[in-house]
Design an enzyme around this catalytic site. Structure first.
Site, PDB file in Angstrom:
ATOM      1  N   GLY A  56       0.884  -1.080   0.305  1.00  0.00           N
ATOM      2  CA  GLY A  56       0.185   0.237   0.057  1.00  0.00           C
ATOM      3  C   GLY A  56       1.032   1.462   0.048  1.00  0.00           C
ATOM      4  O   GLY A  56       2.172   1.031  -0.483  1.00  0.00           O
ATOM      5  N   ASP A  58       3.321   3.862   0.793  1.00  0.00           N
ATOM      6  CA  ASP A  58       4.136   4.521   1.804  1.00  0.00           C
ATOM      7  C   ASP A  58       4.153   4.944   3.251  1.00  0.00           C
ATOM      8  O   ASP A  58       4.299   6.456   2.397  1.00  0.00           O
ATOM      9  CB  ASP A  58       5.778   4.465   1.130  1.00  0.00           C
ATOM     10  CG  ASP A  58       6.873   5.139   1.693  1.00  0.00           C
ATOM     11  OD1 ASP A  58       6.844   5.729   2.606  1.00  0.00           O
ATOM     12  OD2 ASP A  58       7.265   4.497   0.837  1.00  0.00           O
ATOM     13  N   LEU A  59       4.101   4.363   4.305  1.00  0.00           N
ATOM     14  CA  LEU A  59       3.772   5.675   4.755  1.00  0.00           C
ATOM     15  C   LEU A  59       4.536   6.738   5.314  1.00  0.00           C
ATOM     16  O   LEU A  59       4.748   7.755   6.060  1.00  0.00           O
ATOM     17  CB  LEU A  59       3.549   4.249   6.478  1.00  0.00           C
ATOM     18  CG  LEU A  59       2.965   3.872   5.840  1.00  0.00           C
ATOM     19  CD1 LEU A  59       2.555   2.471   7.418  1.00  0.00           C
ATOM     20  CD2 LEU A  59       1.279   4.533   5.703  1.00  0.00           C
ATOM     21  N   HIS A  77      -5.782   6.493  -8.058  1.00  0.00           N
ATOM     22  CA  HIS A  77      -7.055   6.988  -9.206  1.00  0.00           C
ATOM     23  C   HIS A  77      -7.220   6.283 -10.904  1.00  0.00           C
ATOM     24  O   HIS A  77      -7.722   5.859 -11.041  1.00  0.00           O
ATOM     25  CB  HIS A  77      -8.308   7.916  -9.236  1.00  0.00           C
ATOM     26  CG  HIS A  77      -8.722   8.122  -7.683  1.00  0.00           C
ATOM     27  ND1 HIS A  77      -9.694   9.133  -7.151  1.00  0.00           N
ATOM     28  CD2 HIS A  77      -8.386   7.698  -6.309  1.00  0.00           C
ATOM     29  CE1 HIS A  77     -10.034   9.025  -6.275  1.00  0.00           C
ATOM     30  NE2 HIS A  77      -9.265   8.080  -5.811  1.00  0.00           N
ATOM     31  N   ASP A 132      -9.117   3.179   0.714  1.00  0.00           N
ATOM     32  CA  ASP A 132      -9.425   3.999  -0.769  1.00  0.00           C
ATOM     33  C   ASP A 132      -9.276   2.938  -2.070  1.00  0.00           C
ATOM     34  O   ASP A 132      -8.715   1.948  -2.195  1.00  0.00           O
ATOM     35  CB  ASP A 132      -8.965   5.151  -0.045  1.00  0.00           C
ATOM     36  CG  ASP A 132      -7.120   4.917   0.124  1.00  0.00           C
ATOM     37  OD1 ASP A 132      -6.569   4.020  -0.512  1.00  0.00           O
ATOM     38  OD2 ASP A 132      -6.498   5.837   0.330  1.00  0.00           O
TER      39      ASP A 132
HETATM   40  O1  T3D Z   1      -2.782   9.858   0.424  1.00  0.00           O
HETATM   41  C1  T3D Z   1      -2.896   8.467   0.349  1.00  0.00           C
HETATM   42  O2  T3D Z   1      -2.272   8.128  -0.686  1.00  0.00           O
HETATM   43  C2  T3D Z   1      -3.620   7.689   1.095  1.00  0.00           C
HETATM   44  C3  T3D Z   1      -3.614   6.310   0.409  1.00  0.00           C
HETATM   45  C4  T3D Z   1      -3.458   5.323   1.309  1.00  0.00           C
HETATM   46  C5  T3D Z   1      -3.490   3.448   1.082  1.00  0.00           C
HETATM   47  C6  T3D Z   1      -2.674   2.831   1.694  1.00  0.00           C
HETATM   48  O3  T3D Z   1      -1.747   2.197   1.175  1.00  0.00           O
HETATM   49  S1  T3D Z   1      -3.383   3.041   3.304  1.00  0.00           S
HETATM   50  C7  T3D Z   1      -2.615   1.422   4.095  1.00  0.00           C
HETATM   51  C8  T3D Z   1      -1.016   1.463   3.926  1.00  0.00           C
HETATM   52  N1  T3D Z   1      -0.372   0.474   4.428  1.00  0.00           N
HETATM   53  C9  T3D Z   1       0.071   0.124   5.049  1.00  0.00           C
HETATM   54  O4  T3D Z   1      -0.382   0.063   6.285  1.00  0.00           O
HETATM   55  C10 T3D Z   1       0.778  -1.286   5.671  1.00  0.00           C
HETATM   56  C11 T3D Z   1       1.572  -0.905   6.692  1.00  0.00           C
HETATM   57  N2  T3D Z   1       2.824  -2.749   6.087  1.00  0.00           N
HETATM   58  C12 T3D Z   1       2.428  -3.754   7.410  1.00  0.00           C
HETATM   59  O5  T3D Z   1       1.638  -3.633   8.191  1.00  0.00           O
HETATM   60  C13 T3D Z   1       3.092  -4.687   7.162  1.00  0.00           C
HETATM   61  O6  T3D Z   1       4.796  -4.101   6.722  1.00  0.00           O
HETATM   62  C14 T3D Z   1       2.505  -5.806   6.333  1.00  0.00           C
HETATM   63  C15 T3D Z   1       1.466  -7.072   6.742  1.00  0.00           C
HETATM   64  C16 T3D Z   1       2.535  -5.005   4.916  1.00  0.00           C
HETATM   65  C17 T3D Z   1       3.789  -6.737   6.344  1.00  0.00           C
HETATM   66  O7  T3D Z   1       4.596  -7.276   7.142  1.00  0.00           O
HETATM   67  P1  T3D Z   1       5.314  -8.069   7.208  1.00  0.00           P
HETATM   68  O8  T3D Z   1       5.958  -8.241   8.983  1.00  0.00           O
HETATM   69  O9  T3D Z   1       5.348  -8.988   6.619  1.00  0.00           O
HETATM   70  O10 T3D Z   1       6.830  -6.763   7.152  1.00  0.00           O
HETATM   71  P2  T3D Z   1       7.586  -5.863   7.951  1.00  0.00           P
HETATM   72  O11 T3D Z   1       9.059  -5.818   8.703  1.00  0.00           O
HETATM   73  O12 T3D Z   1       6.040  -4.565   8.439  1.00  0.00           O
HETATM   74  O13 T3D Z   1       8.177  -4.902   7.179  1.00  0.00           O
HETATM   75  C18 T3D Z   1       9.893  -5.182   6.070  1.00  0.00           C
HETATM   76  C19 T3D Z   1       9.532  -3.589   5.423  1.00  0.00           C
HETATM   77  O14 T3D Z   1       8.995  -3.047   4.807  1.00  0.00           O
HETATM   78  C20 T3D Z   1       9.723  -3.232   6.378  1.00  0.00           C
HETATM   79  O15 T3D Z   1      11.240  -1.775   5.886  1.00  0.00           O
HETATM   80  P3  T3D Z   1      12.671  -2.477   6.757  1.00  0.00           P
HETATM   81  O16 T3D Z   1      11.736  -1.661   8.809  1.00  0.00           O
HETATM   82  O17 T3D Z   1      12.684  -3.085   6.630  1.00  0.00           O
HETATM   83  O18 T3D Z   1      13.503  -1.246   6.456  1.00  0.00           O
HETATM   84  C21 T3D Z   1       8.926  -2.102   6.263  1.00  0.00           C
HETATM   85  O19 T3D Z   1       9.132  -0.848   6.913  1.00  0.00           O
HETATM   86  C22 T3D Z   1       8.533  -1.965   4.888  1.00  0.00           C
HETATM   87  N3  T3D Z   1       7.217  -1.379   4.927  1.00  0.00           N
HETATM   88  C23 T3D Z   1       6.068  -2.347   4.790  1.00  0.00           C
HETATM   89  N4  T3D Z   1       5.389  -1.608   4.696  1.00  0.00           N
HETATM   90  C24 T3D Z   1       5.527  -0.541   4.671  1.00  0.00           C
HETATM   91  C25 T3D Z   1       6.235   0.462   4.730  1.00  0.00           C
HETATM   92  N5  T3D Z   1       7.790   1.407   4.215  1.00  0.00           N
HETATM   93  C26 T3D Z   1       6.867   2.269   4.248  1.00  0.00           C
HETATM   94  N6  T3D Z   1       4.934   2.274   3.358  1.00  0.00           N
HETATM   95  C27 T3D Z   1       4.834   0.886   4.018  1.00  0.00           C
HETATM   96  N7  T3D Z   1       3.527   1.014   3.955  1.00  0.00           N
END
Ligand code: T3D
Length: 250
Positions: A56, A58-59, A77, A132
């Site tokens: 999703g 990038d937070l 979109h 969204d």
């Molecule tokens: O204005 C707009 O654009 C609004 C739009 C919003 C649309 C959206 O998509 S909102 C939702 C955003 N996504 C999330 O909230 C998901 C966040 N991620 C997670 O919950 C978990 O990472 C997962 C469940 C997807 C996977 O978990 P896991 O344990 O397998 O992996 P991890 O260790 O959490 O992630 C691996 C790496 O990816 C880690 O980085 P690092 O520490 O190794 O350097 C993590 O920070 C990075 N990462 C994962 N998801 C995101 C991310 N970095 C940035 N943004 C992310 N969404």
């Protein structure tokens, strides 16, 4: 992006961040979807590099977007609409974890297969957002409103097997065999009567909001288009000659 015969594969490519969406990822996807309009392309695959499909938004980029609605209109979109407008099947090959707008992206595709390594996470509710990028539109159509609501309100991680049982994906494949099965399915889709498949896609998109009378009329109109295609002639000839059809996608 890679072309193999009539199949175009689009690979989201930020494996270290589970292919989370940045402006650059949106732009790459937009360009690739434009290229996929080429009539020589008869099936499109969207997948992710590394162990993720797409996590999703990038937070870390959120702070750079003071107007979230404008950012969605500008980035997500157009790509969601471009997938629905493509006149060919789009297959989401969900190789790994898929969350937030990554889940919406997968659900915007015409069909989904998953690796045993895949998992599906609503994501949005986990950070206090609403779904969204078509999340509410597609997920409730795929799962039905009660199940979709309960899931999207819970942020529960769904395994590939559960996703198949729910009908979110049509097939789960062992991780080792996943690339080969994806290629096989994409090649089968690409060898089909592309016009008829594209028109079927349009009819299905229309079906949810149409009355029966409107849908019957829409089917009649698009059947006239399909019946005028070269592939219809080939399909009938092949049947009468007791051979496999060789569709050309026109
Ligand atoms: O204005 C707009 O654009 C609004 C739009 C919003 C649309 C959206 O998509 S909102 C939702 C955003 N996504 C999330 O909230 C998901 C966040 N991620 C997670 O919950 C978990 O990472 C997962 C469940 C997807 C996977 O978990 P896991 O344990 O397998 O992996 P991890 O260790 O959490 O992630 C691996 C790496 O990816 C880690 O980085 P690092 O520490 O190794 O350097 C993590 O920070 C990075 N990462 C994962 N998801 C995101 C991310 N970095 C940035 N943004 C992310 N969404």
């Amino acid at each position: 992006m890679a072309r193999d015969g009539a199949v175009q594969t689009i690979t989201l490519n930020r494996p270290d961040k589970l292919n989370a969406f940045t402006r650059a990822v949106h732009a790459g996807l937009r360009d690739a979807l434009k290229e996929a309009r080429d009539p020589e392309v008869r099936a499109v695959v969207i997948t992710g590099a590394g162990r993720g499909f797409c996590a999703g938004q990038d937070l870390t980029e959120f702070g750079e977007m003071p107007d979230v609605a404008a950012a969605l209109r500008e980035t997500y979109h157009p790509n969601v609409l471009a997938i629905r407008a493509l006149e060919k099947p789009v297959l989401a090959a969900v190789n790994g974890v898929c969350a937030g707008a990554g889940l919406s992206l997968a659900c915007a595709c015409d069909l989904r297969i998953a690796s045993t390594e895949a998992a599906f996470v609503p994501g949005f509710v986990g950070i206090g957002l609403v779904p969204d990028s078509g999340g509410t539109y597609f997920v409730h159509r795929l799962l039905g409103a009660p199940r979709a609501f309960q899931w999207m309100a819970s942020n529960r991680k769904l395994s590939a097997g559960e996703a198949e049982a729910w009908g979110l994906v049509s097939e789960v494949v062992e991780a080792d065999a996943f690339p080969a099965r994806t290629a096989e399915l994409a090649a089968t889709l690409a060898a089909g009567p592309t016009r008829a498949i594209a028109l079927t896609k349009r009819l299905f998109d229309h079906a949810d909001t149409a009355t029966l009378e409107e849908q019957l009329e829409h089917e009649a109109q698009l059947q006239s288009v399909a019946a005028a295609s070269e592939d219809f002639g080939e399909g009938v000839a092949a049947f009468l000659e007791r051979r496999a059809p060789e569709f050309r996608g026109r």
